[in-house]
Design a protein around this motif. Structure first.
Motif, PDB file in Angstrom:
ATOM      1  N   UNK A  61       0.987  -1.148  -0.061  1.00 36.22           N
ATOM      2  CA  UNK A  61       0.017  -0.022  -0.002  1.00 36.22           C
ATOM      3  C   UNK A  61       0.777   1.263   0.042  1.00 36.22           C
ATOM      4  N   UNK A  62       2.012   1.228   0.869  1.00 33.39           N
ATOM      5  CA  UNK A  62       2.940   2.418   0.825  1.00 33.39           C
ATOM      6  C   UNK A  62       3.449   2.640  -0.645  1.00 33.39           C
ATOM      7  N   UNK A  63       3.783   1.529  -1.230  1.00 30.54           N
ATOM      8  CA  UNK A  63       4.108   1.690  -2.678  1.00 30.54           C
ATOM      9  C   UNK A  63       3.446   2.312  -3.712  1.00 30.54           C
ATOM     10  N   UNK A  64       1.999   2.238  -3.293  1.00 27.92           N
ATOM     11  CA  UNK A  64       1.065   2.799  -4.285  1.00 27.92           C
ATOM     12  C   UNK A  64       0.819   4.433  -4.029  1.00 27.92           C
ATOM     13  N   UNK A  65       0.871   4.708  -2.637  1.00 31.78           N
ATOM     14  CA  UNK A  65       0.769   6.166  -2.380  1.00 31.78           C
ATOM     15  C   UNK A  65       1.992   6.850  -2.360  1.00 31.78           C
ATOM     16  N   UNK A  66       3.239   6.137  -2.075  1.00 28.03           N
ATOM     17  CA  UNK A  66       4.447   6.998  -2.036  1.00 28.03           C
ATOM     18  C   UNK A  66       5.683   6.084  -2.686  1.00 28.03           C
ATOM     19  N   UNK A  67       5.674   5.956  -4.062  1.00 23.52           N
ATOM     20  CA  UNK A  67       6.688   5.091  -4.637  1.00 23.52           C
ATOM     21  C   UNK A  67       7.938   5.244  -4.270  1.00 23.52           C
ATOM     22  N   UNK A  68       8.403   6.504  -3.952  1.00 23.80           N
ATOM     23  CA  UNK A  68       9.622   6.964  -3.568  1.00 23.80           C
ATOM     24  C   UNK A  68      10.194   6.355  -2.202  1.00 23.80           C
ATOM     25  N   UNK A  69       9.239   5.718  -1.360  1.00 24.44           N
ATOM     26  CA  UNK A  69       9.542   5.333  -0.251  1.00 24.44           C
ATOM     27  C   UNK A  69       9.788   3.787  -0.222  1.00 24.44           C
ATOM     28  N   UNK A  70      11.096   3.477   0.240  1.00 24.51           N
ATOM     29  CA  UNK A  70      11.601   2.203   0.478  1.00 24.51           C
ATOM     30  C   UNK A  70      11.288   1.594   1.854  1.00 24.51           C
ATOM     31  N   UNK A  71      10.604   0.307   1.795  1.00 28.77           N
ATOM     32  CA  UNK A  71      10.283  -0.229   2.875  1.00 28.77           C
ATOM     33  C   UNK A  71      11.002  -1.324   3.245  1.00 28.77           C
ATOM     34  N   UNK A  72      11.868  -1.306   4.368  1.00 27.97           N
ATOM     35  CA  UNK A  72      12.692  -2.445   4.893  1.00 27.97           C
ATOM     36  C   UNK A  72      12.106  -3.148   6.087  1.00 27.97           C
ATOM     37  N   UNK A  73      12.109  -4.148   5.942  1.00 25.12           N
ATOM     38  CA  UNK A  73      11.481  -5.294   7.107  1.00 25.12           C
ATOM     39  C   UNK A  73      12.468  -5.777   8.235  1.00 25.12           C
ATOM     40  N   UNK A  74      12.118  -5.649   9.511  1.00 24.86           N
ATOM     41  CA  UNK A  74      12.974  -6.091  10.614  1.00 24.86           C
ATOM     42  C   UNK A  74      11.961  -6.901  11.532  1.00 24.86           C
ATOM     43  N   UNK A  75      12.438  -8.105  11.964  1.00 27.89           N
ATOM     44  CA  UNK A  75      11.847  -8.875  12.728  1.00 27.89           C
ATOM     45  C   UNK A  75      12.064  -8.328  14.251  1.00 27.89           C
ATOM     46  N   UNK A  76      10.833  -8.151  15.157  1.00 33.08           N
ATOM     47  CA  UNK A  76      11.143  -7.812  16.315  1.00 33.08           C
ATOM     48  C   UNK A  76      10.152  -8.638  17.382  1.00 33.08           C
ATOM     49  N   UNK A  77      10.662  -9.678  17.916  1.00 36.84           N
ATOM     50  CA  UNK A  77       9.967 -10.527  18.717  1.00 36.84           C
ATOM     51  C   UNK A  77      10.099 -10.149  20.340  1.00 36.84           C
ATOM     52  N   UNK A  78       8.970  -9.377  20.623  1.00 40.52           N
ATOM     53  CA  UNK A  78       9.218  -9.007  22.325  1.00 40.52           C
ATOM     54  C   UNK A  78       8.851 -10.038  23.230  1.00 40.52           C
ATOM     55  N   UNK A  79       8.158 -10.927  22.752  1.00 40.62           N
ATOM     56  CA  UNK A  79       7.535 -11.972  23.464  1.00 40.62           C
ATOM     57  C   UNK A  79       6.398 -11.547  24.241  1.00 40.62           C
ATOM     58  N   UNK A  80       6.479 -10.751  25.273  1.00 35.28           N
ATOM     59  CA  UNK A  80       5.124 -10.162  25.805  1.00 35.28           C
ATOM     60  C   UNK A  80       5.581  -8.529  25.584  1.00 35.28           C
ATOM     61  N   UNK A  81       4.567  -7.971  24.431  1.00 35.14           N
ATOM     62  CA  UNK A  81       4.947  -6.457  24.186  1.00 35.14           C
ATOM     63  C   UNK A  81       4.587  -5.341  25.511  1.00 35.14           C
ATOM     64  N   UNK A  82       3.907  -5.885  26.432  1.00 36.47           N
ATOM     65  CA  UNK A  82       3.636  -5.128  27.792  1.00 36.47           C
ATOM     66  C   UNK A  82       4.941  -5.532  28.786  1.00 36.47           C
ATOM     67  N   UNK A  83       5.856  -6.044  28.429  1.00 39.48           N
ATOM     68  CA  UNK A  83       6.777  -6.212  29.529  1.00 39.48           C
ATOM     69  C   UNK A  83       7.850  -5.426  29.156  1.00 39.48           C
ATOM     70  N   UNK A  84       8.279  -4.600  30.144  1.00 40.35           N
ATOM     71  CA  UNK A  84       9.227  -3.367  29.879  1.00 40.35           C
ATOM     72  C   UNK A  84      10.401  -3.728  29.736  1.00 40.35           C
TER      73      UNK A  84
END
Length: 532
Positions: A61-84
């Protein structure tokens, strides 16, 4: 300069279905790429293993509205996203590993998506400088009148947030402990100096001057400052270490500033120079007081303008480096004598830190002994410890007036290395300690016998009968040469002591060469004397 946004995938706010209806609702990561006055060149999108399909849809969807924006993917597995603790640890690892290029890119950290814990952690890491950028806050427009919504860029000003800044005390403590090599030191003045140096290392790229006697740890401290700045994303380049005492004449110019092919006899290839190698990194000039006046003038220009002229070239080159200078000499006195440029001294002593000798911080002796034991144990592959009586014996001598620690921590390192090597079963015993104490006493004892009977000292080195064809006057001269070399850490240092008057009249002071020639006359080498 390109704009890079670091953002968490919104598993709820960015998930608005797969049909065309999703375009009727505000989605933060897509909408922020639709602002005409906010061009995003790259979006670093973080998400967990369960959200890959949503990340792919958002990217399309970003490629449709903003072709100049390159999107890089990164995995971030927090386990519990509420655990500080879990969230902060994962984001901190990402920040430390992320290859920031602040000279080429500006960074915005998006704090609209993710749990509140994630948003707080992103704020803290940005405010601490792990993400070298500003905060980006987005929100939908009122009544969906504009699907692109609104955005606000927040430039954090640490001076306004004293209470929040206190949260980083732990990070500050970790930084100071790192600069001390992990050693819990007790000397108050030393600890205060390191605490300030940690702040300067993170917040400033101005030159730093480290003074102190030989063996006090100037090189090791410069190495740790570099590694700390590297961890915090303040440097991209490498650490370049230069011992200025080894640089003389054309070699100094060529080594520091590089040269063009054919610049002088023997210059058969192009050489970039050490200042260029330190581009975007850190340059440590040890023994900076040994630089010639010409080199000092060029160095001053390189520090102030980030530009310099390679030897034999008619075109300047640039290098953006941070400078740490080290010296065991009195640069103020050298400046008064005309041997060190006053303008260069004024430029490099903005942050000056003096490392005390081991005798001056004798209360730190015991933790440093433990540190050296741990280092030796790691190197040897088995645990090394003192017997109780042996440790007390060694500490009693080490703290006494007899122990001069003339080479400072180098003496201590060598002492522990010897005792560790001679220990059986991983235990340093009283006999081993007593033998080491006697060795140190001989090392630090004034050589009275040699000054009265030079023949014995010379024949101990050159063999029996070596003085038979040597005048007593020559024996005295050779004995003095031997004594100076034994008390010096390098030939350059020995040369400065031996030729303190005549060297001032020479255009090129190659002290090491003069010492080497004198020793070779008698078949001696500096290395065998400096280890005596």
């Amino acid at each position: 300069m390109k704009t890079v946004v670091i953002s968490i995938l919104g598993t709820t706010k960015d998930r608005r279905g797969k049909g065309d209806k999703r375009w009727r609702k505000w989605r933060p990561n897509i909408s922020m790429c639709q602002h005409h006055d906010l061009r995003i060149d790259r979006l670093e999108l973080l998400f967990d293993n369960h959200s890959k399909s949503l990340a792919d849809q958002v990217t399309a969807d970003i490629a449709r509205v903003s072709p100049e924006t390159n999107v890089a993917h990164h995995r971030a597995n927090f386990g519990d996203p509420w655990d500080f603790e879990s969230v902060y640890s994962n984001l901190l690892d990402f920040a430390r590993a992320y290859p920031c290029r602040p000279d080429e890119e500006q960074y915005l950290v998006h704090i609209t998506t993710g749990t509140h814990v994630v948003q707080i952690c992103l704020y803290l890491l940005t405010e601490a400088g792990y993400f070298p950028g500003r905060l980006l806050q987005t929100s939908p427009a009122h009544k969906n009148s504009d699907l692109t919504g609104q955005y606000q860029i927040i430039d954090l000003d640490l001076s306004k947030y004293d209470q929040i800044a206190s949260r980083f005390q732990r990070e500050h403590q970790e930084g100071t402990t790192y600069l001390k090599g992990g050693i819990e030191t007790n000397n108050r003045a030393f600890n205060q100096m390191i605490e300030q140096l940690e702040q300067v290392s993170i917040r400033s790229d101005a030159p730093i001057l480290i003074t102190g006697p030989t063996g006090a740890g100037k090189s090791q401290l410069a190495q740790r400052v570099f590694e700390l700045r590297k961890q915090r994303g303040k440097l991209e380049g490498s650490l370049v270490v230069v011992n200025c005492a080894t640089l003389r004449g054309e070699n100094a110019m060529s080594a520091l500033f590089g040269h063009r092919k054919g610049a002088y006899t023997g210059a058969t290839t192009h050489r970039p120079g050490l200042l260029k190698e330190a581009d975007k990194g850190l340059l440590f000039l040890d023994e900076i007081g040994e630089l010639g006046l010409d080199e000092q003038a060029m160095l001053l220009r390189a520090i102030e303008h980030k530009r310099f002229m390679p030897f034999g070239s008619d075109k300047e080159v640039s290098s953006h480096f941070q400078l740490i200078a080290g010296t065991n000499r009195d640069l103020i006195q050298l400046s008064r004598e005309g041997k060190f440029r006053a303008d260069l001294l004024a430029r490099i002593d903005l942050w000056t830190y003096h490392l005390p000798s081991l005798r001056e911080r004798i209360e730190d002796l015991e933790p440093n002994i433990d540190f050296e034991l741990e280092a030796f144990s790691r190197q040897s592959g088995h645990l090394i410890r003192f017997n109780k009586a042996a440790r007390e014996n060694y500490l009693s001598f080490a703290r006494s007036a007899e122990a001069s620690w003339s080479a400072n921590f180098r003496d201590l390192n060598a002492s522990i290395l010897r005792m560790g090597t001679l220990s059986d079963g991983g235990r340093i015993t009283t006999p081993v300690v007593e033998d080491e104490i006697e060795r140190l006493r001989r090392k630090w004892r004034a050589p009275r016998d040699e000054s009265v009977l030079p023949r014995a000292r010379i024949e101990a080195l050159l063999g029996p009968g070596s003085t038979e064809q040597m005048d007593f006057y020559e024996q005295i001269k050779l004995t003095g040469l031997i004594q100076v070399c034994e008390a010096s850490s390098s030939m350059a240092e020995a040369g400065r002591k031996l030729f303190q008057v005549s060297r001032a009249a020479k255009k090129s002071n190659n002290d090491s060469h003069r010492v080497r020639q004198l020793l070779e006359k008698y078949g001696l080498k500096f290395e065998q004397l400096s280890k005596t």
